[in-house]
Design a protein around this motif. Structure first.
Motif, PDB file in Angstrom:
ATOM      1  N   GLY A 158       5.640 -89.780  23.726  1.00 18.64           N
ATOM      2  CA  GLY A 158       7.061 -90.029  23.454  1.00 18.64           C
ATOM      3  C   GLY A 158       7.823 -88.792  23.031  1.00 18.64           C
ATOM      4  O   GLY A 158       8.768 -88.880  22.231  1.00 18.64           O
ATOM      5  N   LYS A 159       7.466 -87.648  23.584  1.00 20.91           N
ATOM      6  CA  LYS A 159       8.117 -86.381  23.192  1.00 20.91           C
ATOM      7  C   LYS A 159       9.597 -86.369  23.571  1.00 20.91           C
ATOM      8  O   LYS A 159      10.459 -86.006  22.767  1.00 20.91           O
ATOM      9  N   SER A 160       9.901 -86.760  24.813  1.00 23.43           N
ATOM     10  CA  SER A 160      11.296 -86.735  25.269  1.00 23.43           C
ATOM     11  C   SER A 160      12.143 -87.738  24.500  1.00 23.43           C
ATOM     12  O   SER A 160      13.283 -87.454  24.125  1.00 23.43           O
ATOM     13  N   THR A 161      11.576 -88.924  24.266  1.00 20.20           N
ATOM     14  CA  THR A 161      12.309 -89.950  23.524  1.00 20.20           C
ATOM     15  C   THR A 161      12.598 -89.485  22.107  1.00 20.20           C
ATOM     16  O   THR A 161      13.708 -89.664  21.594  1.00 20.20           O
ATOM     17  N   PHE A 162      11.604 -88.893  21.449  1.00 20.06           N
ATOM     18  CA  PHE A 162      11.801 -88.376  20.097  1.00 20.06           C
ATOM     19  C   PHE A 162      12.902 -87.320  20.079  1.00 20.06           C
ATOM     20  O   PHE A 162      13.798 -87.350  19.234  1.00 20.06           O
TER      21      PHE A 162
END
Length: 359
Positions: free
Chosen positions: A25-29
């Motif tokens: 979830g890097k992009s979402t974070f």
């Protein structure tokens, strides 16, 4: 000689590196940072309702997009998603500039030195985003597990590291960690549960997503804000750091790139800071699909025609006048036209001024 002495906490934008395994979830974070704008190097934000610049197809295009952000200030947070894919563009550009097929062709680690120097210049440019434009910068990256052995210690163990540089001689990962104010490592926390009465057999359960904020033998992390060593993977856990930073009011300006806007946001149409004079016949001209994508993207963004490229190339004596771009050697296109695009474009603009003066 007099110098001004200051004291106290200095508020301002921050530099963040956020890394973890794929799918964590890097992009979402990153999308929860204040007013984010993505440079999506790998196309991972398609399902997110965010602003994004065009996907860079070359190292030069990525640099131009960062310069655009410095000049136009279209956001409060710039996100490079991901750094390891950006490093691929950097490596390709360095190899093309030196006429090499791969970084190993340099020999004796020289290729990694050139890449480190170019990556260092890129990090300096990102520092300008922060210091000149007061915009936060977030670099997301994938994690990789490497076998690590401490000097003068017995045994070895696995540890998570930034997926930057394929060999220990590569310096992009250390440079990136040193550059950042905060390095956060995200991972799945799994618990071992006994499956027999004697406690000899176990199985993994859970899988809670967490982020680590301080250094550990098994991963790299750091922060300068007194965060707990382990936190739930939730932007709310670090939101206070960004909220305490000074918010700088910015004048809107017309971008030379087209920024993709989410459907819920309004489109702004202000005036450009430095308008580029583009001949009418150039602005209306379509580019051949036979051109390499990296070159075509740079030409499209800067409104450059094939004829203008051919004119510069022939004046420099690289190819005879009238030679189509599709007949150029791939190495020349990658190493000169794309790799040295800033110089090529400056010559094109000089030719345009000279042409206008003749009339």
């Amino acid at each position: 000689m007099n110098f001004e002495i200051t004291s106290g906490i200095v508020s301002g934008a921050i530099k963040v590196v956020f890394y973890g395994p794929e799918g964590i979830g890097k992009s979402t974070f990153a999308s929860h940072f204040p007013d984010p704008l993505f440079i999506d190097t790998e196309g991972s934000t398609k399902e997110l309702n965010v602003k994004r610049l065009p996907k860079p197809s070359s190292w030069q295009m990525l640099i131009d997009e960062v310069k655009f952000v410095i000049q136009n200030k279209p956001c409060q947070t710039l996100i490079i998603d991901t750094a390891d894919w950006a490093e691929r563009l950097c490596t390709e550009a360095v190899c093309a500039a030196h006429g090499k097929k791969g970084v190993e062709d340099f020999g004796y680690g020289n290729g990694y030195t050139y890449i480190a120097e170019e990556w260092g210049r890129f990090l300096n440019l990102l520092s300008d985003v922060i210091e000149v434009s007061h915009i936060n910068v977030v670099l997301t990256a994938h994690a990789i597990i490497r076998k690590f052995e401490q000097p003068n210690e017995m045994g070895a163990y696995d540890r998570y590291e930034l997926k930057l540089g394929k060999k220990t001689t590569a310096q992009t990962a250390p440079l990136t960690k040193e550059w950042a104010d905060m390095v956060l490592f995200a991972n799945y926390k799994t618990f071992s549960v006994a499956t027999d009465d004697k406690g000899k057999k176990f199985k993994g359960q859970g899988g809670q997503r967490v982020m680590y904020t301080t250094h550990h033998p098994c991963w790299d992390a750091k922060n300068r804000y007194g965060l707990a060593d382990e936190l739930p993977l939730d932007y709310k856990e670090i939101a206070h750091i960004l909220n305490n930073k000074e918010v700088v009011k910015r004048e809107q300006s017309q971008p030379t790139f087209v920024v993709e806007q989410p459907t819920v946001m309004k489109t702004v149409n202000p005036q450009p800071l430095e308008p580029i004079s583009v001949p009418d016949d150039v602005s209306k001209m379509s580019l051949s699909n036979e051109l390499p994508k990296g070159l075509r993207d740079l030409m499209t963004v800067n409104h450059v025609s094939e004829i203008e490229i051919m004119e510069v190339v022939s004046k420099r004596g690289y190819y005879p006048e009238g030679t189509p771009i599709k007949n150029y050697e791939p190495g020349f296109i990658e190493g000169v036209l794309i790799g040295a695009w800033s110089q090529v474009f400056e010559q094109i603009k000089a030719n345009r001024k000279e042409s206008n003066m003749q009339f």
